[in-house]
Design a protein around this motif. Structure first.
Motif, PDB file in Angstrom:
ATOM      1  N   GLY A  98      -4.983  22.944 -13.177  1.00  0.00           N
ATOM      2  CA  GLY A  98      -5.297  23.525 -11.873  1.00  0.00           C
ATOM      3  C   GLY A  98      -6.169  22.596 -11.052  1.00  0.00           C
ATOM      4  N   PHE A  99      -7.123  21.960 -11.699  1.00  0.00           N
ATOM      5  CA  PHE A  99      -8.019  21.041 -10.986  1.00  0.00           C
ATOM      6  C   PHE A  99      -7.253  19.820 -10.487  1.00  0.00           C
ATOM      7  CE2 PHE A  99     -10.902  17.292 -11.272  1.00  0.00           C
ATOM      8  CZ  PHE A  99     -11.650  17.575 -10.132  1.00  0.00           C
ATOM      9  N   ASN A 100      -6.316  19.308 -11.287  1.00  0.00           N
ATOM     10  CA  ASN A 100      -5.499  18.162 -10.870  1.00  0.00           C
ATOM     11  C   ASN A 100      -4.721  18.464  -9.593  1.00  0.00           C
ATOM     12  OD1 ASN A 100      -4.725  17.294 -14.292  1.00  0.00           O
ATOM     13  ND2 ASN A 100      -6.266  16.416 -12.950  1.00  0.00           N
ATOM     14  N   ILE A 101      -4.166  19.675  -9.528  1.00  0.00           N
ATOM     15  CA  ILE A 101      -3.396  20.086  -8.344  1.00  0.00           C
ATOM     16  C   ILE A 101      -4.319  20.215  -7.137  1.00  0.00           C
ATOM     17  CG2 ILE A 101      -1.959  21.910  -7.362  1.00  0.00           C
ATOM     18  CD1 ILE A 101      -1.015  22.478 -10.266  1.00  0.00           C
ATOM     19  N   PHE A 102      -5.480  20.825  -7.338  1.00  0.00           N
ATOM     20  CA  PHE A 102      -6.483  20.960  -6.265  1.00  0.00           C
ATOM     21  C   PHE A 102      -6.906  19.575  -5.781  1.00  0.00           C
ATOM     22  CE2 PHE A 102     -11.057  20.920  -5.254  1.00  0.00           C
ATOM     23  CZ  PHE A 102     -11.086  21.792  -4.172  1.00  0.00           C
ATOM     24  N   LYS A 137     -17.339  25.482  -7.369  1.00  0.00           N
ATOM     25  CA  LYS A 137     -17.870  26.553  -6.508  1.00  0.00           C
ATOM     26  C   LYS A 137     -16.806  27.564  -6.090  1.00  0.00           C
ATOM     27  CE  LYS A 137     -21.523  23.595  -4.620  1.00  0.00           C
ATOM     28  NZ  LYS A 137     -22.015  22.865  -3.428  1.00  0.00           N
ATOM     29  N   LEU A 138     -15.532  27.261  -6.342  1.00  0.00           N
ATOM     30  CA  LEU A 138     -14.471  28.200  -5.978  1.00  0.00           C
ATOM     31  C   LEU A 138     -14.574  29.473  -6.821  1.00  0.00           C
ATOM     32  CD1 LEU A 138     -11.270  25.973  -5.643  1.00  0.00           C
ATOM     33  CD2 LEU A 138     -12.688  26.870  -3.812  1.00  0.00           C
ATOM     34  N   SER A 139     -14.245  30.592  -6.199  1.00  0.00           N
ATOM     35  CA  SER A 139     -14.230  31.857  -6.937  1.00  0.00           C
ATOM     36  C   SER A 139     -12.971  31.905  -7.799  1.00  0.00           C
ATOM     37  CB  SER A 139     -14.235  33.031  -5.956  1.00  0.00           C
ATOM     38  OG  SER A 139     -13.036  33.041  -5.192  1.00  0.00           O
ATOM     39  N   ALA A 140     -12.939  32.874  -8.718  1.00  0.00           N
ATOM     40  CA  ALA A 140     -11.779  33.017  -9.592  1.00  0.00           C
ATOM     41  C   ALA A 140     -10.509  33.288  -8.772  1.00  0.00           C
ATOM     42  CB  ALA A 140     -12.011  34.153 -10.579  1.00  0.00           C
ATOM     43  N   ALA A 141     -10.655  34.078  -7.697  1.00  0.00           N
ATOM     44  CA  ALA A 141      -9.506  34.397  -6.843  1.00  0.00           C
ATOM     45  C   ALA A 141      -8.998  33.150  -6.119  1.00  0.00           C
ATOM     46  CB  ALA A 141      -9.895  35.471  -5.832  1.00  0.00           C
ATOM     47  N   GLN A 142      -9.922  32.288  -5.692  1.00  0.00           N
ATOM     48  CA  GLN A 142      -9.529  31.058  -4.992  1.00  0.00           C
ATOM     49  C   GLN A 142      -8.867  30.055  -5.941  1.00  0.00           C
ATOM     50  OE1 GLN A 142     -13.503  30.306  -3.443  1.00  0.00           O
ATOM     51  NE2 GLN A 142     -12.780  30.620  -1.332  1.00  0.00           N
ATOM     52  N   GLN A 168      -7.077  30.929  -8.578  1.00  0.00           N
ATOM     53  CA  GLN A 168      -5.877  31.503  -9.161  1.00  0.00           C
ATOM     54  C   GLN A 168      -4.569  30.838  -8.724  1.00  0.00           C
ATOM     55  OE1 GLN A 168      -5.689  33.479 -11.679  1.00  0.00           O
ATOM     56  NE2 GLN A 168      -3.453  33.404 -11.603  1.00  0.00           N
ATOM     57  N   PRO A 169      -4.378  30.544  -7.410  1.00  0.00           N
ATOM     58  CA  PRO A 169      -3.115  29.889  -7.001  1.00  0.00           C
ATOM     59  C   PRO A 169      -2.889  28.548  -7.701  1.00  0.00           C
ATOM     60  CG  PRO A 169      -4.283  30.730  -5.087  1.00  0.00           C
ATOM     61  CD  PRO A 169      -5.219  30.850  -6.245  1.00  0.00           C
ATOM     62  N   ALA A 176      -0.319  25.473 -12.195  1.00  0.00           N
ATOM     63  CA  ALA A 176      -0.460  24.712 -13.440  1.00  0.00           C
ATOM     64  C   ALA A 176       0.372  25.345 -14.551  1.00  0.00           C
ATOM     65  CB  ALA A 176      -1.927  24.646 -13.838  1.00  0.00           C
ATOM     66  N   GLU A 177       0.381  26.687 -14.599  1.00  0.00           N
ATOM     67  CA  GLU A 177       1.186  27.387 -15.610  1.00  0.00           C
ATOM     68  C   GLU A 177       2.675  27.128 -15.383  1.00  0.00           C
ATOM     69  OE1 GLU A 177       0.412  29.155 -18.356  1.00  0.00           O
ATOM     70  OE2 GLU A 177      -1.630  28.456 -18.014  1.00  0.00           O
TER      71      GLU A 177
END
Length: 225
Positions: A120-124, A150-155, A157-158, A163-164
Motif C-alpha cells: 500500500g505504501f509503494n502505491i501511495f 499520518k493517514l487514517s485507516a480509512a484514508q 484503505q484504498p 495492494a491486495e
C-alpha cells in the motif's frame, strides 16, 4: 593488509571469447541494425563455421595466456600469509555470490518473471512522488513516509485494497510463468511448495485435551497441598 584481491592475476579469455572480442567491432560496424543478442548469435555462427586452422590460432594464443596466468597466480599466492589467504578467499566468495545474484536477476528479467506485488505504501509513494519538485529524493521519501504514517485507516484503505488486488495479479501471473518454466525444463526457477499445516485429527485433539486435563489436575493437587 597490503595485498588486495584486485592484484590477483586476471583469468585469460578462452579461444571463443578472444574471437568475439577481436571481431565484435567489425560485425557491429557491418550490422548496425542488429540488437546485441542478434549480434552475439551471428558471431557464434561465424565461430562455428570458422575453419579448424583459423580456430587453432585462437586456441594456441589462449594456451599461451593460460600458461602465463598459472605462473602469475602461483607467484601471487606464494606471497600471501595464511590470514591474508583466508581474508582474500572470503572477499572473493562474496564478490562471486554478488555476481551470481546479479546474473540470476537479469536472467529472470529476460525470462519475463512477473514483478512482485506492491505494498500500500509503494502505491501511495508512486502516486505522490512527483509532487514537491526541487526537493531531493531522500527528503521527498521521508516526507511521504511521514505523510503515510499520518493517514487514517480509512484514508489508507484504498491503497491497501489496491495492494491486495496486486497480490492476486502476482500470484496468477506467477502460476502461468512457473508452468511455462516447467515446460522449458527450468524447474530450478519454480518456487518450492510450502509445507501445508498438518490436519488435526480427532485422536490428536483427544490427546491434547487429555494432556491439558492432567496438567490442570496436577496444578489443583499442588494448590491443595
Amino acid at each position: 593488509r597490503g595485498i588486495s584481491s584486485e592484484e590477483r592475476p586476471k583469468r585469460p579469455l578462452t579461444s571463443y571469447f578472444r574471437f568475439l572480442k577481436e571481431n565484435r567491432p567489425t560485425f557491429r560496424q557491418n550490422n548496425p541494425e542488429m540488437s546485441n543478442m542478434e549480434l552475439v548469435k551471428k558471431l557464434a555462427g561465424a565461430w562455428k563455421e570458422l575453419p579448424a586452422s583459423q580456430k587453432q590460432v585462437y586456441e594456441d594464443a589462449s594456451k599461451t595466456d593460460w600458461q602465463k596466468y598459472s605462473e602469475q597466480l602461483a607467484a601471487y599466492k606464494a606471497q600471501l600469509s595464511p590470514a591474508q589467504a583466508v581474508a582474500l578467499k572470503e572477499e572473493r566468495r562474496k564478490r562471486l555470490a554478488k555476481r551470481r545474484s546479479f546474473r540470476t536477476k537479469r536472467e529472470m528479467t529476460v525470462l519475463g518473471k512477473p514483478k512482485r506485488p506492491r505494498t500500500g505504501f509503494n502505491i501511495f509513494l508512486s502516486e505522490n512522488f512527483h509532487e514537491n519538485e526541487g526537493v531531493s529524493p531522500v527528503a521527498k521519501l521521508k516526507q511521504l513516509f511521514d505523510a503515510w504514517q499520518k493517514l487514517s485507516a480509512a484514508q489508507k484503505q484504498p491503497y491497501l485494497q489496491l495492494a491486495e488486488d496486486d497480490k492476486v495479479r502476482y500470484e496468477n501471473e506467477m502460476k502461468s510463468w512457473e508452468a511455462k518454466m516447467v515446460e522449458l525444463g527450468r524447474e530450478d526457477l519454480v518456487r518450492s511448495k510450502k509445507k501445508r499445516p498438518k490436519k488435526k485429527t480427532a485422536e490428536t485433539e483427544k490427546a491434547k485435551a487429555s494432556s491439558r486435563g492432567s496438567k490442570a489436575k496436577s496444578k489443583l493437587k499442588k494448590s491443595e497441598e
